[in-house]
Scaffold this motif. Sequence first.
Motif, mmCIF file in Angstrom:
data_model
loop_
_atom_site.group_PDB
_atom_site.id
_atom_site.type_symbol
_atom_site.label_atom_id
_atom_site.label_comp_id
_atom_site.label_asym_id
_atom_site.label_seq_id
_atom_site.Cartn_x
_atom_site.Cartn_y
_atom_site.Cartn_z
ATOM 1 N N GLU A 1 4.303 -8.613 2.980
ATOM 2 C CA GLU A 1 4.703 -8.110 1.564
ATOM 3 C C GLU A 1 3.997 -7.177 1.090
ATOM 4 O O GLU A 1 4.441 -5.829 0.732
ATOM 5 N N ARG B 1 3.286 -13.436 2.398
ATOM 6 C CA ARG B 1 2.653 -12.266 1.265
ATOM 7 C C ARG B 1 1.980 -11.292 1.759
ATOM 8 O O ARG B 1 2.033 -10.054 1.146
ATOM 9 N N LYS C 1 4.204 -2.822 0.685
ATOM 10 C CA LYS C 1 4.048 -2.251 -0.535
ATOM 11 C C LYS C 1 3.118 -1.062 -0.555
ATOM 12 O O LYS C 1 3.410 -0.252 -1.183
ATOM 13 N N GLU D 1 14.412 -5.395 -0.558
ATOM 14 C CA GLU D 1 13.964 -6.360 -1.712
ATOM 15 C C GLU D 1 12.513 -6.058 -1.914
ATOM 16 O O GLU D 1 12.326 -6.054 -3.163
ATOM 17 N N VAL D 2 12.029 -5.882 -0.958
ATOM 18 C CA VAL D 2 10.331 -5.499 -1.367
ATOM 19 C C VAL D 2 10.285 -4.154 -2.162
ATOM 20 O O VAL D 2 9.450 -4.237 -3.104
ATOM 21 N N ARG D 3 10.827 -3.287 -1.847
ATOM 22 C CA ARG D 3 10.872 -1.843 -2.400
ATOM 23 C C ARG D 3 11.525 -2.206 -3.805
ATOM 24 O O ARG D 3 11.164 -1.445 -4.672
ATOM 25 N N ARG D 4 12.650 -2.697 -3.975
ATOM 26 C CA ARG D 4 13.207 -3.166 -5.230
ATOM 27 C C ARG D 4 12.194 -3.455 -6.277
ATOM 28 O O ARG D 4 12.109 -3.216 -7.347
ATOM 29 N N ASN D 5 11.200 -4.487 -5.750
ATOM 30 C CA ASN D 5 9.953 -4.925 -6.683
ATOM 31 C C ASN D 5 8.736 -4.252 -6.686
ATOM 32 O O ASN D 5 7.897 -4.922 -7.303
ATOM 33 N N MET D 6 8.855 -3.015 -6.158
ATOM 34 C CA MET D 6 7.570 -2.275 -6.375
ATOM 35 C C MET D 6 7.350 -1.743 -7.774
ATOM 36 O O MET D 6 8.370 -1.305 -8.409
ATOM 37 N N PRO D 7 6.251 -2.064 -8.552
ATOM 38 C CA PRO D 7 6.082 -1.505 -9.641
ATOM 39 C C PRO D 7 5.961 -0.112 -9.748
ATOM 40 O O PRO D 7 5.899 0.724 -8.967
#
Length: 479
Positions: free
Chosen positions: A58, A55, A62, A290-296
């Motif tokens: 990650e 984490r 972010k 994947e991390v970038r896709r999950n950025m708010p």
Amino acid sequence: MADYEMVIGLEVHAELSTKSKIFCGCSTKFGGDVNTHVCEICSGMPGTLPTLNKRVVEYAIKAGTALNCEITRNNKFDRKNYFYPDLPKAYQVSQLYFPICRNGKVEIRTSKGTKFIGIHEIHMEEDAGKLVHDPFTEKTLVDYNRCGVPLIEIVSEPDFRSAEEVTAYLEKLQDTLRYLGVSDCKMQEGSMRADVNLSVRPVGTEKFGTRTEMKNIASLKAIARAIEYEYERQVDVIEAGGTITQETRRWDDEREMTYTMRSKENAQDYKYFPEPDLMPITISEEYLEEVRRNMPELADQKKERYMNELGLPEYDADIITGSTTLVRIFEKTAEICGNPKEASNWILTDLLKIVNDSGKPIDELDFRTESVGETIKLVSDGKINRKTGKQVLAKVVEENVIPSEYVEKNGLAQVSDLSAIEPVIREVLDANGKAVGEYLAGNEKNFQFLIGQSMRSLKGKADPQAVRATLQKLLDEMR
Ligand code: ADP
Ligand code: MG
Ligand code: ZN
């Protein structure tokens, strides 16, 4: 006498809000009993081995992405060796040679306009414990709960030229990291700490002066005061023919001055070397994606969307996106009442006023988010009138009442049932024979008076439109 310009670079530490520590399973929770979130790994027992919490990587990615950094695909940890009682291993695991993020920039806004501040790097590291000085026994105790809490250190370029720019940048970092959910950035709890490096140079010259560093100043206001003080001090020293020594100075917020803590150490004093107990970290393209896709969505994007898609004025969008709590309330409210503009109006005028009167910051209030939208909906559905709506909202904020229950229990529902309204208005007309007579004789103003009397008799709960229509009908019947 030359005019001097201040040059500032910041090193900001942010504790990451992972549940467990960076190299062991201990809790990162703030405020536990002393030495209860500790195991053989984070207390530095010989022979134990660290395991990296994924984490942390990650969250660092972010943060780096939001701050427009390049992500280092092959990075590794290094040991920074020094002895201090809050550091049981006598070294801190950090990243010296290959930090995870580099070459970023962040836009800030001040009274002089907008400006980019360069981010030199962001690296991952572990926090140290905390020394607790006991004034009664004059002993110093050590609490290892914070040992091994993950940190990112965000190192800026020396791009700041005023305390205002520094404050704007720190607020922007707080906003960004909070939006990302990677840190709560509470300066008062130490989950965000800033070291201020400051030098001065004559205006118009290129070469940087010698800097001093002020460590771990505890609030934005104190940072601004420390900057002003240290700038003046350095200018005075130079003007008096002296030279600035590179050193760490402590800001004393009560005495409002800085004093020497220790002369500046150099990187070689730490005998950095690669951390042998941890594998280098390789970040794959897929993982990064994947991390970038999950950025708010971040504040700036959100603000644009609120304006362009939801039709909020810039002023409203700015205030709401300035606080993650307001964003949360606004989005829930707009969803429930189905009208973003109405939601924003209620929040900016009524809710913020109630919050202000409560004397507490909005983040510390604890009411059901849904209640705001539900109150607005009661009004727009005609169940209660606007004035009652404001009362209900105040009770929501102060006592966390559920709007529909509160309205029911206190008999606040608006009376729009004509069979209930009509007899009351008849009584009002009977009791105000003189005013009625004048009205029928042409004094239009008395209509408003009779409305007021009727609303009062209906205890303010009647639907004003129904009252108006009924009154008109009854008066017309008298003509
Ligand atoms: P260290 O890691 O030894 O503290 P760095 O060279 O990494 O030193 O710099 C730390 C911070 O100091 C950075 O934010 C950098 O921008 C800032 N800085 C470096 N030189 C100066 C200077 N002359 N004046 C003001 N800030 C400086
Ligand atoms: Mg430093
Ligand atoms: Zn542990």
